[in-house]
Design an enzyme around this catalytic site. Structure first.
Site, mmCIF file in Angstrom:
data_model
loop_
_atom_site.group_PDB
_atom_site.id
_atom_site.type_symbol
_atom_site.label_atom_id
_atom_site.label_comp_id
_atom_site.label_asym_id
_atom_site.label_seq_id
_atom_site.Cartn_x
_atom_site.Cartn_y
_atom_site.Cartn_z
ATOM 1 C CD GLU A 1 -8.787 1.307 7.852
ATOM 2 O OE1 GLU A 1 -8.871 0.301 8.581
ATOM 3 O OE2 GLU A 1 -8.123 2.301 8.174
ATOM 4 C CG ASP B 1 -0.336 -0.573 2.470
ATOM 5 O OD1 ASP B 1 0.903 -0.544 2.587
ATOM 6 O OD2 ASP B 1 -1.088 -1.047 3.332
HETATM 7 C C1 F6R Z 1 1.330 -1.722 6.151
HETATM 8 C C2 F6R Z 1 -0.042 -2.195 6.189
HETATM 9 C C3 F6R Z 1 -0.849 -2.217 7.432
HETATM 10 C C4 F6R Z 1 -0.060 -2.590 8.686
HETATM 11 C C5 F6R Z 1 -0.959 -2.534 9.904
HETATM 12 C C6 F6R Z 1 -0.219 -2.883 11.177
HETATM 13 O O1 F6R Z 1 1.857 -1.812 4.845
HETATM 14 O O2 F6R Z 1 -0.524 -2.557 5.167
HETATM 15 O O3 F6R Z 1 -1.905 -3.144 7.264
HETATM 16 O O4 F6R Z 1 0.483 -3.869 8.522
HETATM 17 O O5 F6R Z 1 -1.498 -1.252 10.029
HETATM 18 O O6 F6R Z 1 0.771 -1.931 11.396
HETATM 19 P P1 F6R Z 1 1.891 -2.157 12.499
HETATM 20 O O7 F6R Z 1 2.683 -3.326 12.062
HETATM 21 O O8 F6R Z 1 2.712 -0.885 12.468
HETATM 22 O O9 F6R Z 1 1.186 -2.377 13.777
#
Ligand code: F6R
Length: 260
Positions: free
Chosen positions: A143, A67
């Site tokens: 989401e 993303d």
């Molecule tokens: C990042 C992504 C998000 C994260 C998620 C968890 O490329 O696609 O889905 O994997 O927001 O984020 P962290 O690992 O920072 O808790």
């Protein structure tokens, strides 16, 4: 879906890196799906170490980011293109031209999303997709409410995600509202997905995605329909799982030949 409960990030990083290493030894031109955020960092650290110390070779590999934010100026340190470069691809010998991310600054967003889908297809599809999970159950930036068959497209971030991600910015006001993300259908096309979740703040999302119904309210639950999904969690992230003992027993007694 396989659930592996490990003591902490170090063990999770090592196990996920084993899967990447096995893949690269089998298929040197493998296509890796790359997540950003905190969860995959131990994997990238371990892969960088194996590259430097053991010569693990990425020279023919390809990488596709999951993303990207919309509206950050090119080169912004928090754009996911930059984060992936800094945290991973600059630390191994993957060719920069083989590393792709959705173009969040494109004038024609739908065309950029379609081009991204085409690029993944032209590379032969993603062999191994690394994923984190949001506290609201998102994967990529799909989401709650995302179509379970969606493709790469623009999405609006929920406030909770903007709050969660504000730790990477000066303030929440700097976190973009829009992102481009691989869709759930795109992610489901990857041949193997490894989702990493650590910390008590992920416990509810992990329970929902592993043991809840398959439903768009928890986008990650779609992985229950994936033929080869591996969920790597630490004890804190596993703390709400009803069948934690069963997952532990299963992993401890897994036939050696099976791999991840
Ligand atoms: C990042 C992504 C998000 C994260 C998620 C968890 O490329 O696609 O889905 O994997 O927001 O984020 P962290 O690992 O920072 O808790």
């Amino acid at each position: 879906m396989e659930i592996v409960i490990l003591p902490g990030s170090k063990q999770i990083g090592a196990l996920a890196a084993d899967a990447v290493e096995d893949l690269l030894r089998r298929k040197p031109d493998a296509v890796l799906g790359l997540a950003t955020g905190s969860s995959p960092l131990p994997v990238y650290d371990e892969l960088a170490r194996r590259h430097e110390q053991d010569g693990l070779d990425f020279s023919r590999a390809h990488g596709f980011a999951l993303d990207e934010y919309v509206g950050l100026e090119p080169g912004h340190p928090q754009s996911y293109r930059e984060v992936i470069r800094r945290e991973f691809t600059d630390r191994v010998n993957i060719a920069p031209e083989n590393v792709h991310s959705p173009d969040g600054s494109a004038a024609d967003i739908p065309a950029a999303c379609e081009a991204y889908e085409e690029a993944i297809k032209a590379a032969g599809g993603v062999d191994l997709q690394l994923l984190g999970v949001g506290t609201d159950g998102h994967i990529g930036f799909n989401e709650p409410g995302s179509s379970l068959v969606s493709r790469t497209r623009i999405k609006s971030l929920i406030e909770q995600t903007r709050r969660d991600n504000s730790r990477f910015f000066k303030s929440i006001h700097d976190v973009p509202h829009h992102v481009l993300t691989q869709g759930l259908g795109t992610i489901m096309d990857a041949r193997h997905v490894i989702l990493i979740a650590t910390g008590a703040q992920k416990a509810q999302a992990v329970r929902d995605l592993v043991e809840g119904p398959v439903a768009a309210i928890c986008a990650a639950s779609v992985l229950q329909m994936h033929p080869h999904a591996t969920i790597l969690v630490d004890e804190a992230a596993a703390s709400s799982l009803r069948l934690a003992d069963y997952y532990r027993h299963t992993y401890d007694n897994k036939p050696g030949w099976q791999g991840l």
